[in-house]
Motif scaffolding. Structure first.
Motif: not given
Length: 661
Positions: A161-186
């Protein structure tokens, strides 16, 4: 002010208005520009909402222009003003100025109009205004190179609702966060729990990001300024030309705007330009570097005399060796030089700095012909360049967005002030073009106009003859055909309407008694049938009944006798006028039956006349200012008088003239 208490504002519109920073202030001030920034609200609708809010603020019941002709006079008056605007906004804003019987509203506009009349319309200012428009809110910003990440479902919904301009992802742990970091520049992690986690890539932990959306999506601010860049620049020029006090330092604001491209990207950053060019030119640079190496190697081979003894050749064949082995044995130095040239070209062509080592690995040391690049290394170089470019762009965007965000309110105020100046200049130009003055608005009945000239006539204004006319109580206005009776009614209606709008009037001076309603009945074409005649009488009956000291009215009627037979008409008009007189209304009835009306009345009725000075060369000469207490002679009487004065009719015309006495 409760939004839904404003006429015309329902739940849906109120929800849209609440998107504004201060909707109550915008409604209270009649700020059409601010109201039009609410989602789904056009400038025209914003003007209607503003009028409703103003009426609610002043407890104004509305309905001043009580008849069709009275409404036409108001529309004509408004058109005279809007014709002198430069911007569409000013025309819509002027539509919030309406005739009112409420003194507080009139005085509010009078104060604005008096200040506006001090303005000096200048061609340079008007020219600068032509490029000013209300600021627009871009609603199509989408950012795909970064995302928000959270472990909390509730925060996930808040982030969307606050920032509709970007995608919002649900992650469970640092491993999934690392996977996102490989797909997005930030990646912006919203949970404090991720603080201190070592993940390769641009991963920022910002628990307060939702409170400062611009830090995550600087494009929101940048796109706003990019879309409105020309409008803000034009408003700044208006301030400079008109010598207005600006809400911010114009040079600072314009300098920041110069760093923006039309698409909202940052310009003027050499490092960002270098990285962007490197990404765009990478494939071409690699291809050219290959050509440089192969050209060098080809020339070396063509110039080299290579001698292979039979035993050596047999040994090479037995080992299955090919040209690579031959190159390594006989042309190793030349191959190394060719590869070095390719590497140098790639580094120089892309103006590489920190990534030079990666670029040099794009051409391997092992001899081969033709020389070819390593796809894996080039892909890695592309990733590094793209990430560096995007990260640099994001940092620059954030820095510029921070600067511009602080100036957003000032930029809006800058544009609003320029637009409001157009409103003021329209009033100033109206007053200057029609020699206007501010009228005296009194609580007593009647109207008095000196040197009034109607801009509604179909002749150039400087050719309009000035009119002096004063009315108190009820009056019958008589006069010759084409003598100006209707235009006098129009002038009275226009002066009364403008005075109750709080605006200047086209006269040398004017005194206008406050009225709640203006009833102006235009001339009826042809005799009415029984039903229409009855409806007209009912209308006047209701009007007479409702008139009171608390509800003063002005009634202007043009040749009511046309609705029925002359004899009956005179009696009816006399009765209406007597009833209006008893209720202390102000009324002017134009009629050719003035004498009959006066005879039919049981009390003295005032009769004014627009007198003809005579016929000159077949043309009627008229004194356009009505004479108080004078029954004007008709055009036929003047013609008969002229013929009698010629004296060649054996007394016929003289006898005919005596019938008029």
């Amino acid at each position: 002010m409760e939004l839904e208490s404003v006429p015309g504002v329902g739940a849906k519109t109120a929800a849209a208005l609440r998107e504004l920073d201060d909707p109550e202030a915008a409604l209270r001030d009649g700020d059409v520009a601010s109201l039009a920034r609410a989602p789904g609200i056009s400038e025209g609708r914003a003007a209607r909402i503003a009028r409703g809010a103003i009426r609610a603020e002043h407890d104004d019941p509305g309905g001043f222009a009580a008849t069709k002709r009275a409404r036409e006079i108001h529309e004509d008056a408004l058109a005279l003003l809007t014709d002198r605007t430069v911007t569409d906004y000013a025309a819509k804003r002027l539509a919030t100025i309406y005739p009112s019987g409420v003194r507080s509203r009139i005085e509010e506009v009078r104060a604005f109009a008096e200040a506006a009349m001090e303005r000096e319309p200048d061609a340079a200012v008007l020219d600068a205004l032509s490029a000013v428009e209300p600021l627009a809110e871009p609603g199509d910003v989408q950012v795909r190179d970064r995302c928000l990440a959270t472990r909390d479902a509730e925060r996930y919904a808040d982030a969307q609702a606050a920032i509709p301009e970007v995608s919002v992802e649900v992650v469970d742990d640092a491993r999934q966060l690392a996977e996102l970091a490989r797909s997005y520049s930030t990646v912006v992690a919203l949970d404090e729990a991720f603080a201190g986690v070592d993940i390769e890539g641009d991963v920022r932990v910002e628990p307060d990001a939702l409170e400062e959306p611009a830090s995550v999506v600087p494009e929101r601010v940048l796109t706003f300024f990019a879309r409105n860049r020309d409008r803000i620049r034009a408003a700044a020029e208006v301030h400079r030309v008109a010598d207005l006090d600006a809400p911010c330092d114009l040079d600072t604001l314009l300098s920041a705007l110069d760093q923006l491209d039309e698409d909202g990207s940052v310009s003027g950053d050499e490092e960002l330009d270098r990285l962007a060019t490197a990404v765009d030119d990478l494939d071409a640079a690699v291809s050219t570097a290959e050509s440089v190496a192969n050209d060098h190697l080809r020339e070396a081979i063509e110039e080299q005399d290579v001698t292979i003894e039979g035993t050596d050749l047999l040994s090479l064949v037995e080992r299955g060796a090919g040209v690579d082995s031959l190159l390594q044995r006989e042309l190793a130095d030349e191959y190394a030089a060719a590869v070095e040239k390719a590497r140098d070209h790639l580094v120089d062509a892309l103006a590489l700095r920190d990534m030079e080592a990666t670029a040099r690995r794009a051409f391997p040391d092992e001899p081969a012909y033709p020389v070819e690049h390593s796809e894996d290394v080039v892909a890695r170089l592309r990733e590094e360049l793209t990430a560096a470019r995007d990260q640099r762009a994001t940092r620059r965007k954030r820095a510029l967005a921070d600067d511009l965000a602080e100036m957003r309110e000032d930029a809006a105020a800058l544009v609003d002030a320029a637009l409001e100046l157009d409103v003021e200049l329209a009033i100033a130009r109206f007053a200057a073009d029609f020699d206007c003055t501010m009228p005296d608005l009194t609580e007593s009945e009647g109207v008095a106009i000196e040197g009034g000239r109607s801009p509604l006539l179909d002749v150039p204004f400087d050719e309009v003859e000035p009119v002096d006319y004063a009315v108190e109580g009820v009056t019958v206005l008589s006069g010759v055909n084409s003598g100006g009776k209707t235009s006098t009614l129009d002038l009275v209606a226009l002066v009364t309407t403008l005075a109750h709008m709080g605006l200047p009037v086209p006269a040398e001076s004017a005194r206008v008694g406050r009225v709640s309603e203006l009833h102006y009945h235009a001339k009826t074409q042809g005799t009415l049938d029984a039903g229409a005649f009855e409806a007209t009488l009912r209308e006047f009956g209701g009007l007479v009944t409702d008139v009171s000291a608390d509800r003063p009215v002005m009634v202007l009627v043009d040749e009511l006798e046309s609705i029925t037979e002359p004899g009956a008409a005179a009696t009816i008009i006399a009765g209406i006028l007597e009833s209006l007189s008893e209720r202390e209304a102000t009324a002017v009835f134009v009629s050719h039956l003035a004498e009959d009306i006066r005879d039919a009345a049981e009390s003295d009725l005032a009769v004014d006349g627009i007198e003809a000075e005579g016929l000159v060369d077949g043309e009627l000469r008229v004194n356009r200012s009505p004479v108080k207490g004078k029954l004007a002679r008709s055009t036929p009487e003047l013609i008969v008088e002229k013929l009698a004065d010629d004296g060649d009719d054996d007394g016929f015309y003289g006898d005919l003239l005596s019938k008029f006495e």
